[in-house]
Design a protein around this motif. Structure first.
Motif: not given
Length: 179
Positions: A118-121, A126-128, A131-134
């Protein structure tokens, strides 16, 4: 049992829950009633009823844990390949923009590894992995930082409306009698 926020049981919690189901099976075999079992094990009557039905249909195997209900995860080697593909950029994969979106990454994972996220998955994956949201900042090519700073310090204070100060005689936003 439902988990509204998309949560679930950890492996340790799943093991504990399975232990309870096996204790319930011992009590089923001993002829105890559902209400007695629910009270003794401090679980809902509905759960005991479900477990008894599964036990009748499949025996002890019917109440054993089926494992994590989660989606298949990418291996480290697969994630390394994903990172290499992300470094190539969205243009290399057919998208017109230079910024990745979670939906595009989700699609890329599906294309490369035939695994559905899913998009959330996708975000959690990525976060695990650090990676970070930019969000890239958009700046005009012609922007002159020195001129902008001068404008902020000299012009903006003159242009913006002065704030009204609250003085003892100023009107209150509260209605009379609402205190």
């Amino acid at each position: 049992m439902r988990y509204a926020q998309g949560g679930g049981l950890t492996d340790a919690e799943r093991t504990t829950r399975e232990r309870l189901r096996l204790q319930a099976v011992e009590r089923f075999e001993g002829g105890q009633k559902n209400a007695e079992i629910a009270a003794a094990l401090r679980i809902s009557l509905r759960s005991v009823e479900r477990w008894r039905r599964a036990w009748r249909e499949s025996g002890e195997a019917g109440v054993l844990s089926k494992g994590s209900p989660g989606r298949p995860r990418l291996s480290e080697a697969q994630f390394d390949r994903l990172e290499q593909e992300l470094e190539r950029g969205p243009l290399a994969h057919g998208w017109a923009d230079q910024r990745w979106t979670l939906a595009w990454i989700k699609t890329l994972i599906g294309r490369l590894f035939h695994v559905s996220y899913t998009v959330e998955g996708t975000w959690r994956l990525l976060k695990r992995h650090g990676w970070s949201w930019q969000q890239p900042t958009r700046r005009a090519i012609e922007r002159d930082e020195d001129t902008v700073e001068v404008w902020k310090k000299e012009t903006w204070p003159r242009v913006r409306a002065p704030r009204r100060s609250a003085t003892p005689g100023s009107s209150s936003r509260m209605r009379p009698g609402s205190r």
